[in-house]
Design a protein around this motif. Structure first.
Motif, short mmCIF file in Angstrom:
data_model
loop_
_atom_site.label_atom_id
_atom_site.label_comp_id
_atom_site.label_asym_id
_atom_site.label_seq_id
_atom_site.Cartn_x
_atom_site.Cartn_y
_atom_site.Cartn_z
N VAL A 175 52.49 43.77 95.97
CA VAL A 175 52.09 42.36 95.78
C VAL A 175 51.99 42.10 94.28
CG1 VAL A 175 50.82 41.97 97.92
CG2 VAL A 175 49.62 42.95 95.97
N ASP A 176 52.27 40.87 93.91
CA ASP A 176 52.12 40.45 92.52
C ASP A 176 51.83 38.95 92.56
OD1 ASP A 176 52.69 39.79 89.65
OD2 ASP A 176 53.35 41.87 89.60
N VAL A 177 51.29 38.43 91.46
CA VAL A 177 51.01 36.99 91.43
C VAL A 177 52.23 36.18 91.02
CG1 VAL A 177 48.51 36.92 91.20
CG2 VAL A 177 49.91 37.36 89.17
N GLY A 202 54.35 45.20 87.67
CA GLY A 202 54.84 44.99 86.31
C GLY A 202 55.58 46.22 85.83
N HIS A 203 55.42 46.52 84.54
CA HIS A 203 56.14 47.67 83.97
C HIS A 203 55.79 48.95 84.71
CE1 HIS A 203 56.03 44.88 80.40
NE2 HIS A 203 57.30 45.05 80.65
N ILE A 204 54.49 49.24 84.81
CA ILE A 204 54.10 50.51 85.42
C ILE A 204 54.33 50.49 86.93
CG2 ILE A 204 52.17 52.11 85.81
CD1 ILE A 204 50.99 51.14 83.12
N GLY A 205 53.86 49.42 87.57
CA GLY A 205 54.01 49.33 89.03
C GLY A 205 55.44 49.53 89.47
N HIS A 231 47.92 48.45 89.55
CA HIS A 231 48.57 48.37 88.22
C HIS A 231 48.52 46.95 87.67
CE1 HIS A 231 49.66 52.49 88.60
NE2 HIS A 231 50.12 52.25 89.80
N VAL A 232 47.33 46.35 87.79
CA VAL A 232 47.13 44.97 87.32
C VAL A 232 46.46 44.97 85.95
CG1 VAL A 232 47.00 43.90 89.60
CG2 VAL A 232 44.95 44.94 88.61
N PRO A 233 46.56 43.87 85.21
CA PRO A 233 45.85 43.81 83.92
C PRO A 233 44.38 43.45 84.13
CG PRO A 233 47.07 41.79 84.29
CD PRO A 233 47.35 42.67 85.47
P1 NAI Z 1 52.30 44.51 83.19
O1 NAI Z 1 51.75 43.29 82.55
O2 NAI Z 1 53.70 44.88 82.95
O3 NAI Z 1 52.08 44.39 84.77
C1 NAI Z 1 50.94 43.87 85.38
C2 NAI Z 1 51.40 43.13 86.62
O4 NAI Z 1 50.25 42.72 87.35
C3 NAI Z 1 52.20 41.87 86.30
O5 NAI Z 1 53.41 41.89 87.00
C4 NAI Z 1 51.28 40.74 86.75
O6 NAI Z 1 51.98 39.62 87.21
C5 NAI Z 1 50.49 41.41 87.87
N1 NAI Z 1 49.23 40.77 88.18
C6 NAI Z 1 48.37 40.13 87.35
N2 NAI Z 1 47.30 39.68 88.04
C7 NAI Z 1 47.49 40.06 89.33
C8 NAI Z 1 46.74 39.86 90.52
N3 NAI Z 1 45.57 39.22 90.51
N4 NAI Z 1 47.26 40.36 91.66
C9 NAI Z 1 48.46 41.01 91.67
N5 NAI Z 1 49.20 41.21 90.58
C10 NAI Z 1 48.73 40.74 89.43
O7 NAI Z 1 51.30 45.67 82.78
P2 NAI Z 1 51.60 47.25 82.82
O8 NAI Z 1 52.14 47.69 81.53
O9 NAI Z 1 52.32 47.56 84.07
O10 NAI Z 1 50.10 47.81 82.91
C11 NAI Z 1 49.33 47.65 84.11
C12 NAI Z 1 47.89 48.09 83.86
O11 NAI Z 1 47.85 49.45 83.46
C13 NAI Z 1 47.17 47.31 82.77
O12 NAI Z 1 45.84 47.06 83.18
C14 NAI Z 1 47.10 48.29 81.64
O13 NAI Z 1 46.01 48.03 80.81
C15 NAI Z 1 46.94 49.60 82.39
N6 NAI Z 1 47.31 50.78 81.61
C16 NAI Z 1 46.53 51.90 81.75
C17 NAI Z 1 46.83 53.05 81.03
C18 NAI Z 1 45.99 54.27 81.22
O14 NAI Z 1 45.95 55.09 80.31
N7 NAI Z 1 45.37 54.46 82.35
C19 NAI Z 1 47.94 53.08 80.08
C20 NAI Z 1 48.75 51.89 80.08
C21 NAI Z 1 48.41 50.77 80.80
#
Ligand code: NAI
Length: 391
Positions: A159-161, A139-142, A189-191
């Motif tokens: 990998v992503d879903v 996603g954004h971070i990955g 980097h999953v939610p």
């Molecule tokens: P995002 O929503 O942009 O990306 C998440 C990606 O994971 C999506 O592309 C989604 O399709 C994919 N995904 C969902 N379920 C999946 C699965 N079972 N297998 C593979 N891929 C799957 O989210 P973003 O912004 O990239 O954030 C990712 C994670 O980082 C979130 O959990 C967020 O809470 C966490 N985060 C942690 C921070 C920290 O301070 N450590 C700060 C900001 C975010």
């Protein structure tokens, strides 16, 4: 930004509980719509929305929106916004740095040097160029980590879903198992969701390459930390960097304990992946912008509770924002009222999802004209209207 948009802003220094929040909102002067800005600790429950019908929008000045009852917000036409990209770059930068720190065993050597020990050796130290990084969740971070890692000469697999456009020369891999088997570094980097809870347990760690590294800067329940500890102790995993835990202390300065403490090449951080001055500034900007756009132009772009209507900036005309129950005939009732009034429709934008609709109608005529005000009142009183504003 809010004050520049003509909003009168009242500040509270700390999070409020349900009663405190209701009292504070009810105590605000006037009868205009109220917009609430919160951080992660203030919960906006159905009871708060019920008790404060003036509450029209909530800006969560943080990433998550778990603290808002989004279903209740949606049912009441309350627009909730957050700042999903604000800390993306901060997390991606740090993860990229950690890959090098792990590969060079910097932290154990730092700890030794701090204790007065000269731990000079090349054993178990590697460059990251040419190594493979496996990203779970592109996603954004990955995808940002992908770009930065490639600039260091790493090969990126992910990998992503859902199907994702690979950045640069990154390659999508057919399933988690393959990714784990191919990667020297695995970064998660999953939610937080049903599908990611316990996603990396003993069985998955066993599929990782001997001597690989694991990074979890996503959510604390994605990795089984006991299994990770065993794999690090046995030497199968060469190191790990972890920022998020199944349970985390409530406040800065609290005591912290984790199954990963006391291990050599393990870097533990206190959920600070996104904690930078830039991310904080981005949060202010992104949420502030969303609130101002909703307030002034009626746009709901980026709302996590309502269907998203993307509207241009309001110029000469008046605008109606009508949030309604999405039932048969609702639009014809609104358009009938407009036709009856004789006011011309300059533009109309609609977004619906299931049971709720957001309609922005741009009308020829000044918002203070009697005809426009009467028309707005007529539409506001339709039984399908959940919330209505003349902008
Ligand atoms: P995002 O929503 O942009 O990306 C998440 C990606 O994971 C999506 O592309 C989604 O399709 C994919 N995904 C969902 N379920 C999946 C699965 N079972 N297998 C593979 N891929 C799957 O989210 P973003 O912004 O990239 O954030 C990712 C994670 O980082 C979130 O959990 C967020 O809470 C966490 N985060 C942690 C921070 C920290 O301070 N450590 C700060 C900001 C975010």
């Amino acid at each position: 930004m809010l004050e520049n948009a003509g909003v009168s802003v009242t500040r509270h220094g700390a999070g409020l509980d349900e009663h405190g929040l209701i009292d504070a909102l009810r105590g605000l002067p006037g009868s205009e719509p109220v917009f609430l800005g919160i951080r992660s600790k203030t919960r906006v429950t159905a009871a708060v929305m019920e008790a404060v019908p003036r509450l029209a929008g909530v800006g969560a000045f943080c990433i998550g929106t778990d603290q808002i009852d989004l279903e209740a917000a949606r049912a009441r036409g309350v627009a909730a916004f957050n700042a999903p990209f604000s800390s993306t770059r901060s997390v991606a930068e740090l993860v990229t740095g950690l890959i090098i720190m792990l590969a060079r065993r910097i932290f154990p050597r730092d700890r030794a040097a701090q204790r007065g020990l000269w731990d000079k050796s090349a054993k178990g130290n590697y460059e990251v160029r040419g190594k493979t990084l496996g990203i779970v969740g592109y996603g954004h971070i990955g995808s940002q980590v992908s770009v930065l890692a490639e600039s260091l000469g790493m090969h990126v697999r992910f990998v992503d879903v859902v199907p994702k456009l690979p950045m640069g020369n990154a390659n999508v891999v057919d399933g988690l198992e393959q990714l784990l088997a191919q990667s020297d570094f695995v970064s998660l980097h999953v939610p937080r969701s049903e599908s990611t809870r316990g996603m990396i347990g003993a069985a998955e760690i066993a599929k990782m390459k001997e001597g690989a590294y694991l990074i979890n800067y996503s959510r604390g329940d994605v990795v089984d930390l006991g299994a990770l500890r065993s794999a690090i102790e046995s030497g199968q995993i060469a190191g790990a960097a972890v920022d998020v835990y199944p349970t985390e202390p409530a406040s800065a300065g609290d005591a912290f304990s984790s199954a990963l403490q006391g291990l050599d090449n393990v870097i533990l951080t206190p959920h600070i992946g996104g904690s930078t001055a830039e991310a904080q500034a981005n949060i202010g900007r992104e949420v502030g912008q969303s609130l101002v756009s909703f307030l002034v132009d009626g746009g709901t772009t980026g709302s996590v509770s309502l269907p998203e209507v993307d509207v241009p900036q309001r110029k000469q005309h008046s605008r109606l924002l009508n949030i309604h129950r999405n039932v048969p005939g609702v639009l014809s009732k609104i358009n009938h009222a407009i036709a009856e009034s004789g006011v011309n429709i300059v533009g109309q934008r609609l977004a619906t999802s299931d049971d709720i609709g957001v309609l922005v109608v741009e009308l020829a005529g000044d918002e203070n004209s009697e005809t426009v005000t009467a028309l707005s009142d007529a539409i506001a009183s339709l039984d399908t209207t959940v919330r209505h504003r003349l902008l």
